[in-house]
Design a protein around this motif. Structure first.
Motif, PDB file in Angstrom:
ATOM      1  N   VAL A 195      -5.112   0.763  -3.723  1.00 28.54           N
ATOM      2  CA  VAL A 195      -4.109   1.650  -2.901  1.00 28.54           C
ATOM      3  C   VAL A 195      -4.810   0.897  -1.844  1.00 28.54           C
ATOM      4  O   VAL A 195      -5.087   1.708  -0.935  1.00 28.54           O
ATOM      5  CB  VAL A 195      -3.945   2.961  -3.295  1.00 28.54           C
ATOM      6  N   PRO A 205       4.698  -1.524  -4.235  1.00 25.49           N
ATOM      7  CA  PRO A 205       5.442   0.246  -4.121  1.00 25.49           C
ATOM      8  C   PRO A 205       6.955   0.101  -4.756  1.00 25.49           C
ATOM      9  O   PRO A 205       7.434  -1.644  -4.751  1.00 25.49           O
ATOM     10  CB  PRO A 205       5.457  -0.320  -2.614  1.00 25.49           C
ATOM     11  N   PHE A 244       8.915   4.173   2.368  1.00 29.07           N
ATOM     12  CA  PHE A 244       7.019   3.811   2.133  1.00 29.07           C
ATOM     13  C   PHE A 244       6.329   3.828   3.080  1.00 29.07           C
ATOM     14  O   PHE A 244       6.446   2.245   4.054  1.00 29.07           O
ATOM     15  CB  PHE A 244       7.229   3.157   0.628  1.00 29.07           C
ATOM     16  N   TRP A 267       2.354   2.824   3.982  1.00 30.38           N
ATOM     17  CA  TRP A 267       0.682   2.503   3.115  1.00 30.38           C
ATOM     18  C   TRP A 267      -0.479   2.751   3.865  1.00 30.38           C
ATOM     19  O   TRP A 267      -0.166   3.595   5.223  1.00 30.38           O
ATOM     20  CB  TRP A 267       0.169   0.808   3.893  1.00 30.38           C
ATOM     21  N   ASN A 311      -0.474  13.504  -9.004  1.00 41.09           N
ATOM     22  CA  ASN A 311      -0.384  12.363  -7.841  1.00 41.09           C
ATOM     23  C   ASN A 311      -1.042  12.789  -6.823  1.00 41.09           C
ATOM     24  O   ASN A 311      -1.960  13.271  -7.155  1.00 41.09           O
ATOM     25  CB  ASN A 311       0.877  12.912  -7.109  1.00 41.09           C
ATOM     26  N   TYR A 345       1.400   9.685  -3.419  1.00 42.65           N
ATOM     27  CA  TYR A 345       2.167   8.983  -4.128  1.00 42.65           C
ATOM     28  C   TYR A 345       2.079   9.292  -5.491  1.00 42.65           C
ATOM     29  O   TYR A 345       1.117   9.711  -6.182  1.00 42.65           O
ATOM     30  CB  TYR A 345       0.829   7.421  -3.786  1.00 42.65           C
ATOM     31  N   ILE A 375       3.138   2.084  -7.483  1.00 37.80           N
ATOM     32  CA  ILE A 375       3.450   3.345  -6.105  1.00 37.80           C
ATOM     33  C   ILE A 375       4.507   3.243  -5.525  1.00 37.80           C
ATOM     34  O   ILE A 375       4.905   2.410  -5.946  1.00 37.80           O
ATOM     35  CB  ILE A 375       1.671   2.937  -5.377  1.00 37.80           C
ATOM     36  N   ARG A 376       4.675   4.880  -5.427  1.00 38.54           N
ATOM     37  CA  ARG A 376       6.287   5.354  -4.742  1.00 38.54           C
ATOM     38  C   ARG A 376       5.570   6.892  -3.707  1.00 38.54           C
ATOM     39  O   ARG A 376       5.001   7.124  -4.554  1.00 38.54           O
ATOM     40  CB  ARG A 376       6.729   5.891  -5.666  1.00 38.54           C
ATOM     41  N   GLN A 377       5.826   6.874  -3.296  1.00 39.45           N
ATOM     42  CA  GLN A 377       6.297   7.643  -1.644  1.00 39.45           C
ATOM     43  C   GLN A 377       6.389   8.933  -2.141  1.00 39.45           C
ATOM     44  O   GLN A 377       7.766   8.578  -1.969  1.00 39.45           O
ATOM     45  CB  GLN A 377       5.705   7.003  -0.399  1.00 39.45           C
TER      46      GLN A 377
END
Length: 517
Positions: free
Chosen positions: A335, A357, A380, A382, A396, A420, A429-431
């Motif tokens: 990540v 993402p 999203f 980082w 998660n 995430y 990856i999804r916020q």
């Protein structure tokens, strides 16, 4: 006639036995008579504790109540459910500089009260190094259980050994450790701080002597672990099986803070080593920082989590990103913004472990500026110079996104608690949740800090520990309802003096009495 006399003799014998039994019952004790001894601060290093030694003439269980200053909501109630005639147990949760009232209720096997004894314990004032705590909001019915355990860095300018403490929802410190007079820990520097083990003890490393210590709630050392000529920094946590995961430095080479060690909890032997110079790229310099020499401190491991589902570890590297590694030091995912991962490591392309993402609809975000970390997407962002990796109940990933050097240029001074959802098969990856951006600089902590998943209430604990705002340095402890985003609890911790700008490294919500007691 023979049968008659035989029956008569049997009857007389039965009557005699019954009478004896009644005499024994009449002489058996019916009133509980406790003998109680109180030894205050038995270790000499936990001023708000005592050791209770209790002898009973009848077997009973015990309910302990430390009467709170602020009504029933501030009471500390602890039950010791084993029925016995002798107790030797820690008394925790006392107030400083106060005549504490402690109620001891003894119960029989059915739970009925046999007797209640009240004792009073006068305590000394807090030492001058302890902070001032103010409460902004506390919605006690909605908050997760437990008190706030603070890995504190503050001091009053005269002595610097670190002193963790518990404080309750009213802002009262109810437990702390002071090792300033200890022969081994008088110069304690525990870095990340103390974490609780499965057996209820605390575990921590001391950077000054390079050893790991296990202590009980009275502050007594239970065990000291050697690091086998490696150097300690930052973090030690216990796995469910009792083994220890520690971030260490190999003293024999030029790089530092880039090895994870697993110690056997029983023997102290090294069970495993993860050498990050073999799994990642020590030459990557995408994140520049003025807080580290990147030639030596290229990764700066500052947090650990353990994934029991697959026996893997999750490591936060302040200047690289967050990495999941299997038991054989193989990368599972990374990540981090995608910039700078082009160089292979040991003939392996690290870009294959970078996560794609997704937006809120689950569609890939393809903007190269977002992938590189130069800009953010509405759905999203980082994490930047993150700390405190943790897993929620549904698997998660939680991080404290410090936000230092955000988007490679301090694009907005804010820190976040961020969650995430990672799909390891699709490498996406999804916020799914975040808090803190809306608070701006008042909760911005460029270093240290922690986060916790309070799963029983579906709440999140957000604890920025090094805030420098409007000419004031302080730390905050904030509990947020994950569904509504509502603040349920907020406290501000102001130390007499901070270590640089650091008030504390992190905060955990814990019951003061561990479940094992």
């Amino acid at each position: 006639m023979k049968n008659y006399w035989s029956l008569l003799g049997s009857s007389l014998l039965c009557m005699l036995l019954i009478a004896c039994e009644k005499d024994e019952e009449a002489t058996a004790p019916t009133t509980l008579l406790p003998q109680i001894e109180v030894v205050q601060n038995p270790s000499g290093h936990a001023p708000l504790t005592a050791l209770l030694k209790i002898e009973l003439n009848l077997a009973a269980s015990l309910r302990l109540r430390v009467v709170g200053k602020n009504g029933a909501a501030s009471d500390l109630v602890q039950e010791f459910n084993t029925v016995r005639q002798a107790f030797e147990l820690p008394l925790l949760g006392l107030y400083p500089d106060y005549n504490n009232q402690v109620e001891l209720t003894f119960l029989d096997a059915s739970g009925a009260s046999l007797a209640t004894e009240t004792i009073n314990i006068q305590t000394e004032p807090l030492i001058a190094d302890m902070p001032e705590i103010s409460i902004q909001t506390a919605q006690k019915m909605a908050m997760a259980e437990g008190w706030n355990f603070v890995n504190y860095f503050g001091h009053n300018g005269e002595s610097l050994p670190q002193r963790p403490f518990f404080f309750d929802a009213f802002g009262d410190i109810r437990w702390y450790l002071d090792y300033s007079t200890h022969d081994q820990l008088s110069e304690l520097f525990y870095d990340y701080g103390m974490t609780r083990m499965p057996n209820g003890h605390f575990i921590f490393g001391n950077r000054n002597d390079g050893a790991i210590y296990e202590i009980n709630m009275l502050g007594e050392i239970v065990r000291r672990y050697s690091l086998h000529d490696y150097g300690f920094h930052h973090t030690v946590i216990a796995k469910p099986n009792g083994n220890l995961l520690v971030t260490v430095t190999d003293k024999g080479r030029s790089t530092e803070e880039d090895i994870i060690m697993e110690l056997d909890g029983e023997t102290g032997a090294i069970d495993n080593l993860w050498d990050l110079t073999l799994s990642l790229d020590p030459q990557r310099r995408a994140w520049e920082t003025n807080l580290a020499d990147l030639d030596s401190d290229w990764f700066h491991a500052n947090g650990l989590a353990f994934s029991p589902d697959d026996q893997s570890i999750i490591v936060s590297g302040r200047t690289q990103g967050t990495v999941k590694l299997d038991d054989n030091n193989r990368v599972v995912w990374i990540v981090a913004p995608h910039r700078g991962w082009e160089s292979p490591r040991n003939s392996e392309d690290l870009q294959q472990y970078l996560l794609q993402p997704l937006d809120a609809n689950g569609d890939p975000i393809l903007d190269p500026q977002v992938l590189e970390g130069v800009s953010n997407h509405p759905d999203f962002e980082w994490p930047w110079y993150q700390h405190s990796p943790a897993l929620t109940a549904n698997g998660n990933l939680l991080l404290f996104d410090n936000g230092d050097n955000r988007n490679y240029g301090n694009a907005g001074k804010y820190s976040r608690a961020v969650e995430y959802e990672i799909n390891e098969i699709d490498k996406t990856i999804r916020q799914v949740w975040a808090y803190g951006k809306e608070r701006g600089e008042e909760t911005y902590s460029r270093v240290v800090s922690g986060i916790g998943s309070l799963d029983e209430k579906d709440n999140i604990l957000f604890a920025p520990g090094a805030i420098d705002y409007n000419g004031e340095t302080y730390g905050k402890v904030i509990e947020i309802d994950r569904q509504s985003g509502q603040r349920l609890f907020e406290a501000t911790i102001r130390a007499p003096q901070t270590l640089w700008i650091i008030s504390f490294h992190n905060v955990h919500r814990l019951p003061i009495y561990p479940d094992t007691l």
